[in-house]
Enzyme design. Sequence first.
Site, PDB file in Angstrom:
ATOM      1  CG  ASP A   1      12.484  28.140 -32.891  1.00 14.89           C
ATOM      2  OD1 ASP A   1      12.965  29.272 -33.019  1.00 14.89           O
ATOM      3  OD2 ASP A   1      12.822  27.161 -33.592  1.00 14.89           O
TER       4      ASP A   1
ATOM      5  CG  ASP B   1      14.924  26.278 -30.358  1.00 10.42           C
ATOM      6  OD1 ASP B   1      14.970  27.518 -30.410  1.00 10.42           O
ATOM      7  OD2 ASP B   1      14.565  25.567 -31.310  1.00 10.42           O
TER       8      ASP B   1
ATOM      9  CB  CYS C   1      -0.946   0.013   1.206  1.00 10.82           C
ATOM     10  SG  CYS C   1      -0.087   0.282   2.774  1.00 10.82           S
TER      11      CYS C   1
END
Length: 851
Positions: free
Chosen positions: A442, A644, A11
């Site tokens: 971009d 980028d 659990c």
Amino acid sequence: MEQYTVTGMSCAACSSRVEKAVSKVPGVTSCSVSLLTNSMGVEGTAAAADIIKAVQDAGYGASVKGAGKEGSVQAQSLDAEEALKDHETPVLKRRLWYSIGFLIILMYFSMGHMMWGWPLPAFFDGNHVAMGLIQLILTAIVMVINQKFFISGFKSLWHKAPNMDTLVALGSMAAFVYSTYALFAMTDAQVKGNADAVMSYMHEFYFESAAMILTLITVGKMLEARSKGKTTDALKSLMKLAPKTAVVVRDGEEVTVGIEQVQKGDVFVVRPGENIPVDGVVLEGSSAVNEAALTGESIPVDKTVGDSVSAATVNQSGFIRCEATRVGEDTTLSQIIQMVSDAAATKAPIAKVADKVSGVFVPTVITIAVITTIVWLLAGQSVGFALARGISVLVISCPCALGLATPVAIMVGNGMGAKHGIMFKTAVSLEEAGKMDIVALDKTGTITSGEPKVTDIILAEAKSERELLVLAYTLEKKSEHPLARAINERAQADGITAGEVDDFAALPGNGLSGIYEGSELCGGNANFISSVAAVADEIRMKAEQLAEAGKTPLYFSRDGKLLGIVAVADVIKEDSPRAVKELQNMGIRVVMLTGDNERTAKAIGAQAGVDEVIAGVLPEGKESVIRSLKEQGKVAMVGDGINDAPALTRADIGIAIGAGTDIAIDAADVVLMKSRLSDVPAAIRLSRATLRNIHENLFWAFFYNVIGIPLAAGIWYPLFGLKLNPMFGAAAMSLSSFCVVTNALRLNLFKMYDASKDKKKKQSRPHDGNHVDHKEKKEKSAMTKTMKIEGMMCGHCEARVKKTLEGIDGVTEAVVSHEKGTAVVTLEKEVADSVLKEAVEAQDYKVVSVQ
């Protein structure tokens, strides 16, 4: 991130315990444990042996994933697939059937005979002790069948980390022990001949509750295990795609080898209908390749010599011979499997709330159960009544529902994304993507295709478009300029054959010239062609209109006569305007970043429909723009190139277009395998749906426990006479986890490309103007100089001049326009005109003046 397989967890309290134990190991910087996949991701410098020991000391088992199996995507996928395989359901199913068999007999004795008078063998007539002994034996058998609850429960209690199994074990054991006490008390009453006491003790038996609790919890565990298995279907289906063999060329012969034997540089062949074994590049042949397994795109992609192919895609038509470029764990498929697997092993921020609750949940429930029992005893109720209330509290409380609420939704959402070529690297990225206020795009390769195309042909002296293209192709075929490549591709597509040019000359910053069939051919910008041919005002006006639309007009002349203009532009992708519109409809502001000049950038921005255009941005400038935008809200950056990467890293969420560079993909949080901008709103939509599902799961998990525990404790009994039988509490506990997992599975029905139900979120503060305005606000007192420059033809020339000028000490920014023939230079300190002039002219352009 090093991944481990963890065993013995039952659990959320277990996963929380393991996480805390490993986090304390020196050298561990972060640790996340997934109950769903029984996996653990650990970052840091700690040794694997120390980490495994910490897990074992906490009462669980651990091993390094893929130990001794490195180097093969097949081995990697087999190891991961084995970890995800549903080992629980078959075991639980056997336990359940055996439990039900003995429980039915037990219920016949305890309830069938006692409540409804069902017949028993004559031996049991009036022999209540015998009936009690039969119930004890049958209950003990059911407890032995389900001994895992007791082993796990008391073991975790011994380690001071009680879990769900502890609650079940305590509840069942309490009912069994009290019933056994009642049985012994009954024997004493029998010996003393007290028939009334014997009958009274018969009603104190809770043997059927002890057995029923275990059986019902096993039902819930089995349903939960089956549902959990479905949440990992997407990942398991990816793993099954891993090819097992490849046909490679060795010593001139084709040989079938295991996929792990294929090395980089090997030549392999793929026939129609076969899977491509590793990533490679086509050396010979052509075919249509179905890449749906990786990108979700059902339309086959044509492949020919020089094109790349990926592992697990299907060669549908022709025979191809390829060279292996990426093998083993480096293949695209392997990286996708790793991304999905890593995402499953990480935790979303929202999961921390449930983890904190789960960590103290079980001890709190045990305390409430003890207090409940004592309070009812003090209130004058019988031991049986008080104990039943305490047991009900133990067995109705469900930490599993809390622990599963987040990971199952994350796994299903991540799997849904993977099916459609949207790869979330971590659970954090899946949760956060839907919270964006601004998306920065971009331009090149993201909004546009990244490859210039011929868009317009304007005729002057040329008799037809074909004649103009023939002469343009003849001149441009020897040029390596991107704009020349666009003309060459258009001519080749039209089936045009180029002639041979003599005395070919490339004139930097101006154009090209050469002799063809005795005539002088020239091509280039307006200034260059105007020096060798007359350009009519009408043609010049059309050229200016093309430039306003973001296109680059290339002039061509023959023997001093203007033939016409071929306009070239980096065209926007077909789905870009729709994607931008969908983002805006979701309440997201869309910003376009580009290194292009302002005029071209605004033209492209208008076509795409973005809210804001920031032009003239250098690679390092993109990162600073993202930093600035983050002051206005959460920002996602979408890009595809090396330049980028800083911006992708700086943004709250970096999204890489799949066809981009490896560096961009590595820097991003989300990868779009299809290289389609329309996947950006789809990813955000999926993120929002997943987060909504998590909120639903957490609500029901908390709501269930908040309602169930007081009811089980008997709070409403004095007012309304409501009390909860422990057996019904166990049934409710079993169903709670099953319901949470089932709700998460509903995500499989979510339509991530359906924009009809998009909801707007409050937009961030608008930001008008372009990048030039933005910089001017910060540098109002800065000095500017305007340079008149001749020889610039296109955006590439602009970028070259811009980079040169901004590389000079003292220059903070240069805004360059090839149409105007100017460069506006912003200075933070005095820079001599001669320095600016020499730098530009060193790049083969002419500086007319500096003002």
